[in-house]
Design a protein around this motif. Structure first.
Motif, mmCIF file in Angstrom:
data_model
loop_
_atom_site.group_PDB
_atom_site.id
_atom_site.type_symbol
_atom_site.label_atom_id
_atom_site.label_comp_id
_atom_site.label_asym_id
_atom_site.label_seq_id
_atom_site.Cartn_x
_atom_site.Cartn_y
_atom_site.Cartn_z
ATOM 1 N N LEU A 115 -0.862 4.738 -1.199
ATOM 2 C CA LEU A 115 -1.030 3.334 -0.843
ATOM 3 C C LEU A 115 -2.098 3.066 0.210
ATOM 4 O O LEU A 115 -2.621 1.960 0.274
ATOM 5 N N LEU A 116 -2.416 4.044 1.029
ATOM 6 C CA LEU A 116 -3.380 3.797 2.103
ATOM 7 C C LEU A 116 -4.766 3.470 1.560
ATOM 8 O O LEU A 116 -5.408 2.512 2.008
ATOM 9 N N GLY A 117 -5.238 4.209 0.586
ATOM 10 C CA GLY A 117 -6.550 3.944 -0.009
ATOM 11 C C GLY A 117 -6.656 2.556 -0.622
ATOM 12 O O GLY A 117 -7.587 1.805 -0.314
ATOM 13 N N PRO A 118 -5.700 2.177 -1.494
ATOM 14 C CA PRO A 118 -5.756 0.820 -2.045
ATOM 15 C C PRO A 118 -5.659 -0.266 -0.980
ATOM 16 O O PRO A 118 -6.312 -1.311 -1.086
ATOM 17 N N MET A 119 -4.878 -0.033 0.066
ATOM 18 C CA MET A 119 -4.760 -1.027 1.128
ATOM 19 C C MET A 119 -6.066 -1.159 1.912
ATOM 20 O O MET A 119 -6.487 -2.267 2.247
ATOM 21 N N ILE A 120 -6.714 -0.045 2.192
ATOM 22 C CA ILE A 120 -8.010 -0.092 2.889
ATOM 23 C C ILE A 120 -9.017 -0.847 2.036
ATOM 24 O O ILE A 120 -9.743 -1.711 2.533
ATOM 25 N N GLU A 121 -9.056 -0.544 0.738
ATOM 26 C CA GLU A 121 -9.985 -1.239 -0.156
ATOM 27 C C GLU A 121 -9.687 -2.738 -0.200
ATOM 28 O O GLU A 121 -10.607 -3.564 -0.190
ATOM 29 N N TYR A 136 -9.679 5.293 -4.730
ATOM 30 C CA TYR A 136 -9.490 6.568 -5.414
ATOM 31 C C TYR A 136 -10.012 7.753 -4.601
ATOM 32 O O TYR A 136 -9.422 8.828 -4.633
ATOM 33 N N SER A 137 -11.090 7.551 -3.880
ATOM 34 C CA SER A 137 -11.581 8.661 -3.058
ATOM 35 C C SER A 137 -10.620 8.942 -1.915
ATOM 36 O O SER A 137 -10.373 10.099 -1.571
ATOM 37 N N ARG A 138 -10.008 7.893 -1.332
ATOM 38 C CA ARG A 138 -9.040 8.104 -0.248
ATOM 39 C C ARG A 138 -7.768 8.748 -0.781
ATOM 40 O O ARG A 138 -7.184 9.613 -0.136
#
Length: 147
Positions: A119-125, A89-91
């Protein structure tokens, strides 16, 4: 700069390398990537997805390396701490603000931009979680005994 003032412990040699060389690496590698009008939409979409997977996985790897994080990841972790948000969520918040400012200034918005924001934030997480699980399963506990 805000990361340096708020959370100095996440800065390191990786922060300097990321800040100074990331853009240069992209400029250098873009010489080898040629866009051809004959590519199908499906193959372009495949490259887009593959690129985001590689970017998210690479980001997770260098975060886990603990040699420092880049400017975006530094701000991401500051937002995580300050507002008690997850990495995803922060990303999303950071990427949304960056894209919003870009669009207001006249930048184009497309499918790749949508992927970057949502999608980038959830993928990083996900990859951070996966690396945690893998490192936990692969590590061998070491016990020190006095003989």
């Amino acid at each position: 700069m805000s990361t340096f003032l708020y959370k100095k412990r996440i800065l390191g040699i990786g922060s300097i390398i990321n800040t100074l060389l990331f853009g240069e690496a992209i400029s250098f590698l873009s010489i080898f990537v040629h866009y051809e009008n004959t590519r199908s939409t499906l193959s372009c979409f495949g490259y887009l997805v593959l690129g985001f997977i590689m970017m998210a996985f690479g980001t997770a790897i260098y975060i886990k390396g603990e040699l420092g994080v880049g400017p975006l990841e530094g701000i991401m972790f500051c937002i995580c701490d300050k507002f008690r948000l997850s990495v995803k969520y922060s990303r999303i918040l950071i990427d949304f603000l960056i894209v919003f400012i870009g669009v207001v200034l006249g930048a184009p918005f497309g499918v790749g931009t949508f992927f970057a924001v949502f999608l980038l934030g959830p993928m990083i997480e996900f990859f951070l979680y996966l690396l945690d699980r893998l490192s936990g399963k692969l590590s061998i506990p070491i016990t020190i005994t006095d003989e």
